[in-house]
Motif scaffolding. Structure first.
Motif, short mmCIF file in Angstrom:
data_model
loop_
_atom_site.label_atom_id
_atom_site.label_comp_id
_atom_site.label_asym_id
_atom_site.label_seq_id
_atom_site.Cartn_x
_atom_site.Cartn_y
_atom_site.Cartn_z
N THR A 20 0.73 -1.23 0.04
CA THR A 20 -0.04 0.06 -0.04
C THR A 20 0.95 1.18 -0.16
N SER A 69 -2.97 -0.62 -8.63
CA SER A 69 -4.41 -0.37 -8.70
C SER A 69 -4.41 0.88 -7.75
N ARG A 70 -5.53 1.46 -7.75
CA ARG A 70 -5.82 2.82 -6.85
C ARG A 70 -7.15 2.78 -6.19
N ASP A 71 -7.03 3.55 -5.28
CA ASP A 71 -8.44 3.86 -4.72
C ASP A 71 -8.40 5.52 -4.53
N ARG A 74 -9.53 7.08 -1.40
CA ARG A 74 -8.62 7.03 -0.13
C ARG A 74 -7.17 7.41 -0.54
N THR A 76 -4.92 6.34 -2.14
CA THR A 76 -4.12 5.11 -1.88
C THR A 76 -3.88 4.23 -3.35
N TYR A 78 -2.00 0.73 -4.85
CA TYR A 78 -1.88 -0.65 -4.21
C TYR A 78 -0.92 -1.54 -5.19
#
Length: 117
Positions: A20, A69-71, A74, A76, A78
Motif C-alpha cells: 500500500t 491499482s488505486r483507490d 482513499r 491510496t 496498491y
C-alpha cells in the motif's frame, strides 16, 4: 506530496502480498505513482506505474504477476503481488511524479519484501 509505503513482509515462494502507498498533500499535482524496488547490492529498478488517468504499465519481470491499482477516495495506490519468487526480494518504494516547478519526484520510505525459497 508525501507518500508512505507499507505491507511488506516475509512470504514463501508462490505466495502473495499487497503493498500500500498512502498519499497525502496536494494530490492534484500528481501525474503518476510509481513502484520501484531495490534488491541488496543492486540498483533501484522500476516495477510499475499508474497515471492520474488510470493508465498502467509494468516491468517485464513482473507483468502478469503484479497488479497496480488505486483507490481515489482513499488516496491510496496498491501493488498486488502474486506468484512471488525469491528474486522479488527487495525493498519496495513508491514515488510520485509531480507537476511542479521544483523537484518533480517525491519518494516514500521503503517496505521490505522477502520471498523465501
Amino acid at each position: 506530496v508525501q507518500l508512505q509505503a507499507s505491507g511488506g513482509g516475509l512470504v514463501q515462494t508462490g505466495g502473495s502480498l499487497r503493498l500500500t502507498c498512502a498519499v497525502s498533500g496536494n494530490i492534484d499535482i500528481i501525474n503518476a505513482i510509481h513502484w520501484y524496488r531495490q534488491a541488496p547490492g543492486k540498483q533501484r529498478d522500476f516495477v510499475a506505474f499508474i497515471t492520474s488517468g488510470g493508465t498502467t504499465n509494468y516491468a517485464s519481470s513482473v507483468r502478469g504477476r503484479f497488479t497496480i491499482s488505486r483507490d481515489v477516495a482513499r488516496n491510496t495506490v496498491y501493488l498486488q503481488m502474486n506468484s512471488l519468487k525469491p528474486e522479488d526480494t527487495a525493498v519496495y518504494y513508491c514515488r510520485a511524479w509531480l507537476r511542479t516547478d521544483g523537484d518533480p519526484w517525491s519518494w516514500g520510505q521503503g517496505t521490505l519484501v522477502t520471498v523465501s525459497s
